[in-house]
Write a protein that holds these residues in place. Structure first.
Motif, mmCIF file in Angstrom:
data_model
loop_
_atom_site.group_PDB
_atom_site.id
_atom_site.type_symbol
_atom_site.label_atom_id
_atom_site.label_comp_id
_atom_site.label_asym_id
_atom_site.label_seq_id
_atom_site.Cartn_x
_atom_site.Cartn_y
_atom_site.Cartn_z
ATOM 1 N N GLY A 122 0.799 -1.223 0.000
ATOM 2 C CA GLY A 122 0.000 0.000 0.000
ATOM 3 C C GLY A 122 0.829 1.270 0.000
ATOM 4 N N ARG A 123 2.025 1.208 0.553
ATOM 5 C CA ARG A 123 2.911 2.382 0.533
ATOM 6 C C ARG A 123 3.572 2.579 -0.824
ATOM 7 N N MET A 124 3.682 1.511 -1.602
ATOM 8 C CA MET A 124 4.397 1.599 -2.879
ATOM 9 C C MET A 124 3.482 1.804 -4.078
ATOM 10 N N ALA A 125 2.210 1.484 -3.937
ATOM 11 C CA ALA A 125 1.324 1.426 -5.097
ATOM 12 C C ALA A 125 0.970 2.811 -5.627
ATOM 13 N N ALA A 126 0.840 2.899 -6.946
ATOM 14 C CA ALA A 126 0.330 4.104 -7.602
ATOM 15 C C ALA A 126 -1.170 4.018 -7.824
ATOM 16 N N TYR A 127 -1.669 2.787 -7.993
ATOM 17 C CA TYR A 127 -3.104 2.546 -8.181
ATOM 18 C C TYR A 127 -3.578 1.566 -7.110
ATOM 19 N N HIS A 128 -4.657 1.922 -6.442
ATOM 20 C CA HIS A 128 -5.202 1.088 -5.381
ATOM 21 C C HIS A 128 -6.599 0.646 -5.795
ATOM 22 N N PHE A 129 -6.753 -0.643 -6.105
ATOM 23 C CA PHE A 129 -8.052 -1.174 -6.516
ATOM 24 C C PHE A 129 -8.690 -1.848 -5.305
ATOM 25 N N ALA A 130 -9.533 -1.088 -4.611
ATOM 26 C CA ALA A 130 -10.148 -1.537 -3.365
ATOM 27 C C ALA A 130 -11.455 -2.260 -3.666
ATOM 28 N N ALA A 131 -11.702 -3.336 -2.917
ATOM 29 C CA ALA A 131 -12.923 -4.104 -3.149
ATOM 30 C C ALA A 131 -14.152 -3.395 -2.600
ATOM 31 N N THR A 132 -13.997 -2.658 -1.489
ATOM 32 C CA THR A 132 -15.152 -2.064 -0.816
ATOM 33 C C THR A 132 -14.846 -0.636 -0.375
ATOM 34 N N GLU A 133 -15.898 0.075 -0.005
ATOM 35 C CA GLU A 133 -15.736 1.426 0.529
ATOM 36 C C GLU A 133 -14.940 1.410 1.829
ATOM 37 N N ALA A 134 -15.121 0.379 2.646
ATOM 38 C CA ALA A 134 -14.358 0.289 3.894
ATOM 39 C C ALA A 134 -12.867 0.153 3.612
ATOM 40 N N ASN A 135 -12.507 -0.605 2.573
ATOM 41 C CA ASN A 135 -11.101 -0.699 2.179
ATOM 42 C C ASN A 135 -10.576 0.660 1.729
ATOM 43 N N ARG A 136 -11.402 1.388 0.997
ATOM 44 C CA ARG A 136 -11.019 2.734 0.570
ATOM 45 C C ARG A 136 -10.765 3.634 1.779
ATOM 46 N N GLU A 137 -11.632 3.557 2.776
ATOM 47 C CA GLU A 137 -11.455 4.378 3.975
ATOM 48 C C GLU A 137 -10.178 4.001 4.719
ATOM 49 N N ASN A 138 -9.850 2.719 4.750
ATOM 50 C CA ASN A 138 -8.591 2.310 5.383
ATOM 51 C C ASN A 138 -7.403 2.997 4.725
ATOM 52 N N LEU A 139 -7.415 3.051 3.405
ATOM 53 C CA LEU A 139 -6.314 3.676 2.678
ATOM 54 C C LEU A 139 -6.262 5.179 2.919
ATOM 55 N N ILE A 140 -7.410 5.815 2.897
ATOM 56 C CA ILE A 140 -7.447 7.257 3.141
ATOM 57 C C ILE A 140 -6.930 7.572 4.540
ATOM 58 N N ASN A 141 -7.250 6.726 5.500
ATOM 59 C CA ASN A 141 -6.756 6.911 6.871
ATOM 60 C C ASN A 141 -5.246 6.774 6.956
ATOM 61 N N GLU A 142 -4.642 6.152 5.961
ATOM 62 C CA GLU A 142 -3.184 6.026 5.893
ATOM 63 C C GLU A 142 -2.578 7.083 4.969
#
Length: 377
Positions: free
Chosen positions: A139-159
């Motif tokens: 997750g620290r290295m990726a340029a594109y994050h393909f999240a399965a759910t909105e909760a996964n998206r929120e986890n990334l935004i929190n980071e």
């Protein structure tokens, strides 16, 4: 756009097969498929099922190798492939050692990384081990994050991941599951005979490293359940890991109505899920697949990176406690309302169009960048 997909395990093969096939079928996309063969036989079965053949097979599976040796061999194998192909994007999936090394090897060459199934988190580094750290590092290295759910998206935004780099796509495993579930499948005679007896079937899988010391509690719970309910049987595809097999055999060998079988090909496994009453597992992917088939899932872990399923009601965490497992199974076996409450919930993990959404994002980025590589988050 040249897109390199790197996989090495059976779950990655299942979940990335729809993406690889979509890449191959999309004009303007050049697909380069690399198989590290971190797993060998089980992954080969999956690739055959989906009609996929890698351009590069690194053949890195080796009996008894540790994660340290595997990591070194992955770097050595992937570096020349990246140098030769010079892809515009490297896609990795999930949280395996192949995933982490594939992402890091691409990152070191400033090749953008696309992380499929991004944003899963338990936020406990040793649960699951080593997967939780792998997915966080990718997750620290990726340029594109393909999240399965909105909760996964929120986890990334929190980071502090840039929201513009995140796309919520659903999980590609649902794409694969729906394709295979529609195919006619004839299982081995052993399984056909098991399902012909009319008993309610509990499908069981165990393999997590962090559960190794406690797995026998799970198996003793299964003994108690079949003793308590005459119309219940267990189908248990036993993992190839020698330590797990020893633990299973010590407790369950010869037990009436507990059917220990060899690992199933994916199409057979989907067929078994469809015919099961409920599922007890410590697997990640099954937590997404079984609800799509209307099957309640009891998760033999204390944590899950898929809390959406718990919140929706399709999953229930029971850990490895013998008492908790027996109680949860008994409730579902005896209480029809409780069973329907889990079985009839809409699956929160996708509708079967995740691969197409991923390709759409990559095409959009290629058009927007005019062919220029993206090397920052």
């Amino acid at each position: 756009m040249k897109v390199m997909t790197i996989i090495g395990t059976r779950p990655e093969g299942i979940k990335m097969a729809p993406v690889i096939k979509a890449l191959q079928d999309t004009p303007g996309m050049e697909s380069v498929f690399v198989n590290t063969a971190q797993h060998r036989g089980m992954l080969d079965q999956v690739l055959g099922l989906f009609g996929l053949k890698p351009q590069y097979d690194l053949d890195l599976m080796k009996a008894g190798q540790g994660l340290e040796e595997l990591t070194m061999r992955l770097f050595e194998g992937l570096q020349p492939v990246l140098e030769q192909e010079k892809p515009d994007v490297v896609l990795v999936h999930g949280d395996t050692t192949t995933t982490f090394v594939g992402a890091y090897a691409a990152f070191l060459k400033q090749i953008p990384v696309g992380h499929v199934e991004a944003g899963l988190r338990t936020n406990t580094l040793y649960s699951p081990f080593p997967e939780e750290l792998n997915r966080q590092l990718v997750g620290r290295m990726a340029a594109y994050h393909f999240a399965a759910t909105e909760a996964n998206r929120e986890n990334l935004i929190n980071e502090n991941v840039n929201p513009a780099s995140i796309a919520v796509t659903g999980n590609t495993v649902i794409d694969a599951l729906l394709e295979i579930s529609e195919r006619p499948v004839r299982c081995r005679t052993e399984l056909e005979e098991i399902f012909a007896n009319g008993r309610r079937t509990i499908l069981v899988t165990t393999h997590r490293r962090e559960n190794m010391e406690d797995m026998q509690h799970i198996y003793r719970a299964l003994e108690r359940i079949v003793d308590q309910y005459d119309d219940v049987q267990v189908v248990f595809p036993v993992h190839k890991n020698p330590a797990i097999r020893r633990s299973v055999m010590q407790v369950l060998t010869g037990r009436n109505r507990i059917h220990l079988v060899e690992p199933l090909a994916y199409a057979e496994f989907v067929h078994v899920m469809k015919h099961s009453f409920l599922v007890l597992t410590d697997s990640g992917g099954i937590q997404e697949e079984a609800p799509a088939l209307g099957k309640p899932v009891l998760v033999a872990r204390e944590t899950t990176e898929r809390p959406e399923g718990v919140e929706a009601g399709t999953l229930k965490l029971v850990g490895t406690s013998e008492e908790r497992i027996v109680k949860a199974c008994s409730t579902l076996l005896e209480d029809e309302t409780a069973y329907r409450r889990m079985a009839e919930v809409r699956n929160p993990f996708g509708e079967g169009d995740a691969a197409r959404r991923i390709i759409d994002v990559l095409q959009g980025q290629a058009a927007a960048s005019g062919g220029q590589k993206v090397v920052s988050r």
